[in-house]
Design a protein around this motif. Structure first.
Motif, short mmCIF file in Angstrom:
data_model
loop_
_atom_site.label_atom_id
_atom_site.label_comp_id
_atom_site.label_asym_id
_atom_site.label_seq_id
_atom_site.Cartn_x
_atom_site.Cartn_y
_atom_site.Cartn_z
N GLU A 5 -0.42 -8.15 6.05
CA GLU A 5 0.73 -8.64 6.83
C GLU A 5 1.48 -7.47 7.45
O GLU A 5 2.29 -7.65 8.35
CB GLU A 5 1.67 -9.44 5.94
N PHE A 6 1.20 -6.26 6.99
CA PHE A 6 1.91 -5.08 7.46
C PHE A 6 1.45 -4.70 8.87
O PHE A 6 0.30 -4.92 9.25
CB PHE A 6 1.67 -3.89 6.52
N ASP A 7 2.36 -4.11 9.63
CA ASP A 7 1.97 -3.53 10.91
C ASP A 7 1.37 -2.15 10.68
O ASP A 7 1.63 -1.49 9.66
CB ASP A 7 3.19 -3.42 11.83
N THR A 8 0.59 -1.70 11.65
CA THR A 8 0.02 -0.35 11.58
C THR A 8 1.14 0.68 11.49
O THR A 8 2.12 0.60 12.23
CB THR A 8 -0.82 -0.07 12.83
N PRO A 9 1.05 1.67 10.57
CA PRO A 9 2.08 2.70 10.45
C PRO A 9 2.34 3.42 11.78
O PRO A 9 1.43 3.63 12.59
CB PRO A 9 1.51 3.66 9.41
N LYS A 10 3.60 3.79 11.99
CA LYS A 10 4.04 4.35 13.27
C LYS A 10 3.29 5.63 13.64
O LYS A 10 2.97 5.86 14.81
CB LYS A 10 5.55 4.61 13.24
N PRO A 35 -8.07 -10.41 -10.39
CA PRO A 35 -9.00 -9.63 -9.57
C PRO A 35 -8.78 -8.13 -9.76
O PRO A 35 -7.65 -7.69 -9.91
CB PRO A 35 -8.66 -10.07 -8.14
N LYS A 36 -9.86 -7.38 -9.74
CA LYS A 36 -9.76 -5.93 -9.98
C LYS A 36 -9.62 -5.13 -8.70
O LYS A 36 -9.33 -3.93 -8.74
CB LYS A 36 -10.99 -5.46 -10.76
N GLY A 37 -9.82 -5.78 -7.56
CA GLY A 37 -9.72 -5.06 -6.30
C GLY A 37 -9.58 -5.99 -5.12
O GLY A 37 -9.50 -7.21 -5.27
N ALA A 38 -9.55 -5.40 -3.90
CA ALA A 38 -9.34 -6.11 -2.64
C ALA A 38 -7.97 -6.79 -2.66
O ALA A 38 -7.06 -6.37 -3.39
CB ALA A 38 -10.47 -7.09 -2.36
N PHE A 39 -7.78 -7.87 -1.88
CA PHE A 39 -6.52 -8.61 -1.95
C PHE A 39 -6.76 -10.12 -1.91
O PHE A 39 -6.10 -10.87 -1.20
CB PHE A 39 -5.50 -8.19 -0.89
N ARG A 84 -10.52 -19.57 -2.00
CA ARG A 84 -10.06 -18.19 -1.90
C ARG A 84 -8.67 -18.14 -1.29
O ARG A 84 -8.39 -18.82 -0.30
CB ARG A 84 -11.01 -17.36 -1.02
N LEU A 85 -7.81 -17.32 -1.89
CA LEU A 85 -6.47 -17.09 -1.36
C LEU A 85 -6.27 -15.59 -1.18
O LEU A 85 -6.67 -14.80 -2.04
CB LEU A 85 -5.38 -17.62 -2.30
N SER A 86 -5.66 -15.20 -0.08
CA SER A 86 -5.31 -13.80 0.15
C SER A 86 -3.88 -13.56 -0.30
O SER A 86 -2.97 -14.33 0.07
CB SER A 86 -5.45 -13.45 1.62
N TYR A 87 -3.67 -12.50 -1.08
CA TYR A 87 -2.30 -12.14 -1.44
C TYR A 87 -1.78 -10.99 -0.58
O TYR A 87 -0.79 -10.33 -0.94
CB TYR A 87 -2.15 -11.84 -2.94
N ALA A 88 -2.41 -10.79 0.58
CA ALA A 88 -1.86 -9.86 1.58
C ALA A 88 -0.78 -10.60 2.35
O ALA A 88 -0.83 -10.76 3.57
CB ALA A 88 -2.96 -9.37 2.50
N SER A 89 0.20 -11.08 1.63
CA SER A 89 1.27 -11.90 2.16
C SER A 89 2.55 -11.51 1.44
O SER A 89 2.51 -10.83 0.42
CB SER A 89 0.95 -13.39 1.93
N SER A 90 3.68 -11.93 1.96
CA SER A 90 4.95 -11.54 1.34
C SER A 90 5.14 -12.25 0.00
O SER A 90 4.58 -13.32 -0.25
CB SER A 90 6.12 -11.87 2.27
#
Length: 405
Positions: A54-59, A330-334, A377-383
């Motif tokens: 969900e993050f934007d690319t670092p500046k 889970p041990k890795g990924a998101f 499957r659920l992604s936790y790359a979320s707020s």
């Protein structure tokens, strides 16, 4: 309720299906994307479906691309990618993965990890060759293998065994037609991480049967409970391993589409030849952005990883508090691969009903293989707020299911 993957009739008038490639017609569309499309137009949707930060690319990375454009770096590059990026990849792999690759002829820049996978299969396989994948696995592996006229051979991996290959099942799947094993660690969709012992077992079989390993490590930074290990470090494996990696997940750069393959010189030479016919080269400013990602400050991705770890704990705790659903840590990924078998619903039914009744979108487990049935499957790359909001709705959904029984 309509089934996913049902072909629609929206073909433009005047174009007959018989005129199109039978091979391509026979490949199923990705359910993950179908679920995403079904959620469009609904109000107040909580999405756990797409594997994207969900993050934007670092500046600093964005600024590097702008600087490159201001400096006139807007032209074609060598097919293999600009040498400064290949040097940055080489240094990074020596430091992080503990393997050494020559930037001149053992590293190739690709349009994300996806192109690296496709190129690897195109170069390795002849029609009828077999490629082993875990079941469940990243859904796009199936289509990529089939597009290259090869045959996917699935090896079941089980929740109670941490969703990892076992020697008995892997050995049983190997035949004289086996050309390669695709190894994905950390894994999409299960979050499994292959231990060093597992890597050594796979290496032993690859050497014994003279087969390649395509090692998809795009989530390598996202390991939480044990150190990441690259199979190419094992004696005899560098010459039979193609590594697939990218900046997409680790640096929140999914839209930049920059990845890289690290492989034996003869394979990279073939990639370079094919690239001219396929797309000439990767986007030039994006390559300069990738250099900054690999060589610049690490604060941003370190912070992202810390937040993923926190969100992983929150999601797993919320799941295991609700009756009829459960998951491993889970041990890795998101990703979390959530067991829904006790609900009595199929993966499709669960995902579609949850979307229509609660406006929460998840990926049906069976799109990752037949062993994914009974999971989503659920992604936790979320707020964090989004995770709590979504699981308040999932709890209501399960309560409503129970009330109907």
């Amino acid at each position: 309720m309509k089934k996913l993957n049902k072909q629609n009739d929206s073909i433009r008038k005047g174009i007959a299906m018989k005129d199109l490639s039978r091979k391509i017609q026979g490949i199923k569309a990705a359910k993950v994307r179908q679920m995403y499309e079904l959620s469009q137009g609904l109000d107040d949707v909580v999405s756990f479906v797409i594997g994207e930060p969900e993050f934007d690319t670092p500046k600093n990375i964005i600024d590097a691309a702008k600087k490159a454009m201001d400096n006139g770096e807007t032209h074609y590059t060598p097919n293999a990618g600009i040498l400064p990026l290949r040097v940055a990849v080489s240094k990074h792999f020596l430091e992080f993965d503990k393997v050494s690759y020559n930037p001149e002829d053992e590293i190739f820049i690709t349009v994300g990890g996806m192109q690296g996978l496709s190129l690897s299969l195109l170069i390795l396989t002849n029609p009828g060759d077999e490629v082993i994948v875990s079941d469940p696995c990243y859904t796009n592996y199936f289509g990529m293998i089939e597009m290259n006229n090869a045959v996917p051979v699935t090896v079941p991996v089980f929740e109670e065994e941490g969703f990892n290959f076992t020697e008995e099942r892997l050995r049983k799947a190997i035949t004289p037609k086996t050309k390669a094993i695709i190894l994905n660690s950390p894994s999409n969709p299960t979050g499994a991480v292959a231990s060093r012992d597992t890597m050594e077992m796979i290496a032993r079989l690859a050497i014994e049967y003279d087969i390649y390993v395509i090692f998809d490590e795009v989530y390598k930074y996202l390991t939480y409970d044990e150190p990441f290990f690259n199979i190419a470090r094992i004696s005899g494996m560098k010459d039979r391993t193609i590594i697939i990696d990218s900046v997409s997940k680790s640096f929140a750069m999914t839209g930049w589409r920059v990845g890289y393959c690290l492989a034996p010189k003869p394979i990279v030479a073939q990639m370079q030849k094919i690239q001219e016919f396929m797309l000439s080269c990767v986007n030039t400013p994006a390559q300069y952005a990738a250099i900054e990602a690999l060589t610049g400050p690490t604060d941003a991705y370190t912070s992202m990883n810390e937040q993923y770890k926190e969100r992983r704990s929150i999601m797993v705790e919320r799941i295991n508090q609700i009756d009829k659903i459960s998951c491993l840590m889970p041990k890795g990924a998101f990703y979390v691969f959530m067991n829904i078998k006790e609900t009595g619903l199929t993966s499709d039914e669960f995902a579609l009903k949850l979307l229509h009744e609660q406006h929460v979108v998840v990926s049906p487990g069976d799109c990752f293989g037949t062993m994914g049935e009974g999971y989503v499957r659920l992604s936790y790359a979320s707020s964090v707020d989004n995770i709590h909001k979504g699981f308040d709705r999932i709890a209501r959904f399960i309560q409503n299911l129970t009330a109907k029984v």
